[in-house]
Design an enzyme around this catalytic site. Structure first.
Site: not given
Ligand code: FES
Length: 133
Positions: A37, A39, A106
């Site tokens: 769901c 990253d 990130c």
């Molecule tokens: Fe979610 Fe970059 S990993 S915005």
């Protein structure tokens, strides 16, 4: 900075990620995030004599996540487990020549997944040492 405020190094690692893919014979694996769901990053490591001799990754995320994951693997390869465990998101961002402020978050995936892989390796090898013959 290049297009989209990304450095040339970020664009290079995004377009040509290093060490990408699953590793069937990994000694350990670490995942952070939620692949179903959102990253997420999985890092695979091979370890010999406390040194990371091989490393690869699979990531679900944006261009910055791909580039920072790739750089994490580049920096970690050849390091001892202790050295790799001390790597921070600042090390990775700096090696990439910076990231836009709204993409800094990130970069936490790389060190997080690497630490999990190392933690899992340490628990596995501790279990093997304590296993009855
Ligand atoms: Fe979610 Fe970059 S990993 S915005």
């Amino acid at each position: 900075m290049g297009c989209f405020d990304f450095s040339d190094a970020v664009l290079d690692h995004f377009m040509c990620p290093r060490n990408i893919g699953e590793m069937d014979d990994a000694d350990s694996v670490g995942t952070v995030g939620e692949p179903d769901c959102g990253d997420a990053l999985t890092i695979y490591i091979k370890v010999e004599n406390h040194v990371i001799t091989d490393i690869s990754f699979l990531v679900y995320g944006c261009a910055a996540a791909i580039a920072t994951s790739s750089m994490t693997t580049e920096l970690a390869k050849g390091k001892t487990l202790e050295e790799a465990y001390r790597m921070t998101e600042e090390d990775i961002v700096s090696a990439l020549g910076g990231l836009p402020n709204d993409k800094l978050h990130c970069s936490v995936l790389g060190p997080g997944a690497l630490k999990k892989a190392i933690d899992n390796y340490r628990s596995k090898t501790a279990d093997e040492r304590s296993a009855p013959c």
